[in-house]
Write a protein that holds these residues in place. Structure first.
Motif, PDB file in Angstrom:
ATOM      1  N   UNK A   9       0.824  -1.211   0.000  1.00  0.00           N
ATOM      2  CA  UNK A   9       0.000   0.000   0.000  1.00  0.00           C
ATOM      3  C   UNK A   9       0.858   1.260   0.000  1.00  0.00           C
ATOM      4  N   UNK A  10       0.260   2.350  -0.492  1.00  0.00           N
ATOM      5  CA  UNK A  10       0.894   3.664  -0.429  1.00  0.00           C
ATOM      6  C   UNK A  10       0.554   4.300   0.902  1.00  0.00           C
ATOM      7  N   UNK A  11       1.549   4.928   1.522  1.00  0.00           N
ATOM      8  CA  UNK A  11       1.370   5.558   2.827  1.00  0.00           C
ATOM      9  C   UNK A  11       1.777   7.028   2.761  1.00  0.00           C
ATOM     10  N   UNK A  12       1.053   7.851   3.491  1.00  0.00           N
ATOM     11  CA  UNK A  12       1.435   9.241   3.708  1.00  0.00           C
ATOM     12  C   UNK A  12       1.575   9.420   5.207  1.00  0.00           C
ATOM     13  N   UNK A  13       2.770   9.803   5.661  1.00  0.00           N
ATOM     14  CA  UNK A  13       3.011   9.990   7.091  1.00  0.00           C
ATOM     15  C   UNK A  13       2.312  11.279   7.525  1.00  0.00           C
ATOM     16  N   UNK A  14       1.373  11.143   8.493  1.00  0.00           N
ATOM     17  CA  UNK A  14       0.567  12.276   8.923  1.00  0.00           C
ATOM     18  C   UNK A  14       1.125  12.934  10.177  1.00  0.00           C
ATOM     19  N   UNK A  15       1.326  12.138  11.245  1.00  0.00           N
ATOM     20  CA  UNK A  15       1.824  12.742  12.483  1.00  0.00           C
ATOM     21  C   UNK A  15       2.548  11.731  13.348  1.00  0.00           C
ATOM     22  N   UNK A  16       3.487  12.258  14.114  1.00  0.00           N
ATOM     23  CA  UNK A  16       4.274  11.474  15.050  1.00  0.00           C
ATOM     24  C   UNK A  16       3.493  11.375  16.351  1.00  0.00           C
ATOM     25  N   UNK A  17       3.280  10.155  16.833  1.00  0.00           N
ATOM     26  CA  UNK A  17       2.578   9.961  18.103  1.00  0.00           C
ATOM     27  C   UNK A  17       3.544   9.287  19.083  1.00  0.00           C
ATOM     28  N   UNK A  20       4.227   5.669  17.616  1.00  0.00           N
ATOM     29  CA  UNK A  20       4.592   5.516  16.208  1.00  0.00           C
ATOM     30  C   UNK A  20       4.118   6.690  15.385  1.00  0.00           C
ATOM     31  N   UNK A  21       3.838   6.419  14.136  1.00  0.00           N
ATOM     32  CA  UNK A  21       3.375   7.449  13.222  1.00  0.00           C
ATOM     33  C   UNK A  21       1.997   7.085  12.689  1.00  0.00           C
ATOM     34  N   UNK A  22       1.088   8.047  12.744  1.00  0.00           N
ATOM     35  CA  UNK A  22      -0.207   7.873  12.097  1.00  0.00           C
ATOM     36  C   UNK A  22       0.031   8.092  10.607  1.00  0.00           C
ATOM     37  N   UNK A  23      -0.519   7.196   9.802  1.00  0.00           N
ATOM     38  CA  UNK A  23      -0.347   7.284   8.354  1.00  0.00           C
ATOM     39  C   UNK A  23      -1.708   7.190   7.667  1.00  0.00           C
ATOM     40  N   UNK A  24      -1.764   7.757   6.479  1.00  0.00           N
ATOM     41  CA  UNK A  24      -2.941   7.625   5.637  1.00  0.00           C
ATOM     42  C   UNK A  24      -2.624   6.508   4.650  1.00  0.00           C
ATOM     43  N   UNK A  25      -3.437   5.453   4.693  1.00  0.00           N
ATOM     44  CA  UNK A  25      -3.209   4.270   3.871  1.00  0.00           C
ATOM     45  C   UNK A  25      -4.058   4.369   2.609  1.00  0.00           C
ATOM     46  N   UNK A  26      -3.401   4.315   1.457  1.00  0.00           N
ATOM     47  CA  UNK A  26      -4.091   4.389   0.163  1.00  0.00           C
ATOM     48  C   UNK A  26      -4.980   5.628   0.067  1.00  0.00           C
ATOM     49  N   UNK A  27      -4.622   6.685   0.780  1.00  0.00           N
ATOM     50  CA  UNK A  27      -5.367   7.941   0.725  1.00  0.00           C
ATOM     51  C   UNK A  27      -6.742   7.889   1.349  1.00  0.00           C
ATOM     52  N   UNK A  28      -7.080   6.771   2.038  1.00  0.00           N
ATOM     53  CA  UNK A  28      -8.453   6.627   2.520  1.00  0.00           C
ATOM     54  C   UNK A  28      -8.595   6.098   3.943  1.00  0.00           C
ATOM     55  N   UNK A  29      -7.604   5.378   4.444  1.00  0.00           N
ATOM     56  CA  UNK A  29      -7.761   4.716   5.724  1.00  0.00           C
ATOM     57  C   UNK A  29      -6.686   5.188   6.707  1.00  0.00           C
ATOM     58  N   UNK A  30      -7.026   5.186   7.996  1.00  0.00           N
ATOM     59  CA  UNK A  30      -6.057   5.549   9.013  1.00  0.00           C
ATOM     60  C   UNK A  30      -5.257   4.322   9.418  1.00  0.00           C
ATOM     61  N   UNK A  31      -3.957   4.501   9.500  1.00  0.00           N
ATOM     62  CA  UNK A  31      -3.092   3.397   9.882  1.00  0.00           C
ATOM     63  C   UNK A  31      -2.057   3.835  10.892  1.00  0.00           C
ATOM     64  N   UNK A  32      -1.345   2.867  11.435  1.00  0.00           N
ATOM     65  CA  UNK A  32      -0.302   3.141  12.411  1.00  0.00           C
ATOM     66  C   UNK A  32       0.954   2.362  12.056  1.00  0.00           C
ATOM     67  N   UNK A  33       2.051   3.096  12.059  1.00  0.00           N
ATOM     68  CA  UNK A  33       3.375   2.535  11.817  1.00  0.00           C
ATOM     69  C   UNK A  33       4.122   2.634  13.142  1.00  0.00           C
ATOM     70  N   UNK A  34       4.401   1.489  13.777  1.00  0.00           N
ATOM     71  CA  UNK A  34       4.978   1.481  15.123  1.00  0.00           C
ATOM     72  C   UNK A  34       6.467   1.844  15.104  1.00  0.00           C
ATOM     73  N   UNK A  35       6.879   2.712  16.040  1.00  0.00           N
ATOM     74  CA  UNK A  35       8.272   3.160  16.123  1.00  0.00           C
ATOM     75  C   UNK A  35       9.243   2.007  16.330  1.00  0.00           C
ATOM     76  N   UNK A  36       8.856   1.012  17.116  1.00  0.00           N
ATOM     77  CA  UNK A  36       9.788  -0.083  17.398  1.00  0.00           C
ATOM     78  C   UNK A  36      10.007  -0.991  16.186  1.00  0.00           C
ATOM     79  N   UNK A  37       9.292  -0.743  15.098  1.00  0.00           N
ATOM     80  CA  UNK A  37       9.476  -1.528  13.873  1.00  0.00           C
ATOM     81  C   UNK A  37      10.128  -0.720  12.762  1.00  0.00           C
ATOM     82  N   UNK A  38      10.584   0.485  13.099  1.00  0.00           N
ATOM     83  CA  UNK A  38      11.202   1.349  12.095  1.00  0.00           C
ATOM     84  C   UNK A  38      12.712   1.204  12.135  1.00  0.00           C
ATOM     85  N   UNK A  39      13.294   1.031  10.969  1.00  0.00           N
ATOM     86  CA  UNK A  39      14.744   0.920  10.862  1.00  0.00           C
ATOM     87  C   UNK A  39      15.274   1.950   9.877  1.00  0.00           C
ATOM     88  N   UNK A  40      14.522   3.023   9.745  1.00  0.00           N
ATOM     89  CA  UNK A  40      14.941   4.166   8.945  1.00  0.00           C
ATOM     90  C   UNK A  40      14.241   5.392   9.499  1.00  0.00           C
TER      91      UNK A  40
END
Length: 140
Positions: A9-17, A20-40
């Motif tokens: 899916x395409x993600x747009x990073x919306x805000x740092x919480x 993790x980071x709240x992201x917009x998934x495919x321009x339509x859904x709210x998602x979460x990208x967890x900080x402990x799973x980020x390696x960049x």
């Protein structure tokens, strides 16, 4: 919702919480990208490609920047390690005693992912494991 676990899916990073980071998934859904799973490093406003990890009961989506699935991830990490070995004359001063931060800094992966990939490369006889690190068998 027409998404399923494992979808790219395409993600747009919306805000740092906090977690993790709240992201917009495919321009339509709210998602979460967890900080402990980020390696960049990522920033608000950044566009990324991710993968659906879980669709929660509240219809929010947990996403990952790594492909979902054990086999895909190990092969990708093995390639990262082999490329790093090529760029460092066939030797990396990393092993199972290395700190998670050292592995993350050098390879952008977790220690667990590193150990799994090293195990796979060792079984394929593509590397040898030494006290000081790992060495490519093809670049000796």
């Amino acid at each position: 919702m027409d998404l399923k676990v494992g979808d790219k899916v395409d993600l747009l990073v919306v805000r740092n919480t906090g977690i993790g980071f709240t992201v917009l998934v495919e321009g339509a859904y709210e998602g979460l990208l967890y900080k402990n799973e980020l390696y960049q490093k990522i920033e608000e406003g950044q566009n990324l490609v991710g993968y659906v990890k879980k669709i929660r009961d509240d219809e929010k989506i947990d996403v990952s920047l790594q492909a979902v699935g054990f086999k895909q991830t190990i092969v990708k990490n093995e390639i990262i390690i082999l490329n790093a070995l090529k760029q460092n004359d066939g030797f990396l001063a990393l092993n199972d005693k290395s700190t998670p931060d050292a592995i993350k800094y050098k390879l952008n992966m977790s220690k667990k992912a590193f150990k799994s990939a090293v195990g796979g490369l060792f079984k394929q006889k593509l590397i040898t494991i030494e006290d000081e690190g790992i060495r490519s068998t093809s670049l000796q």
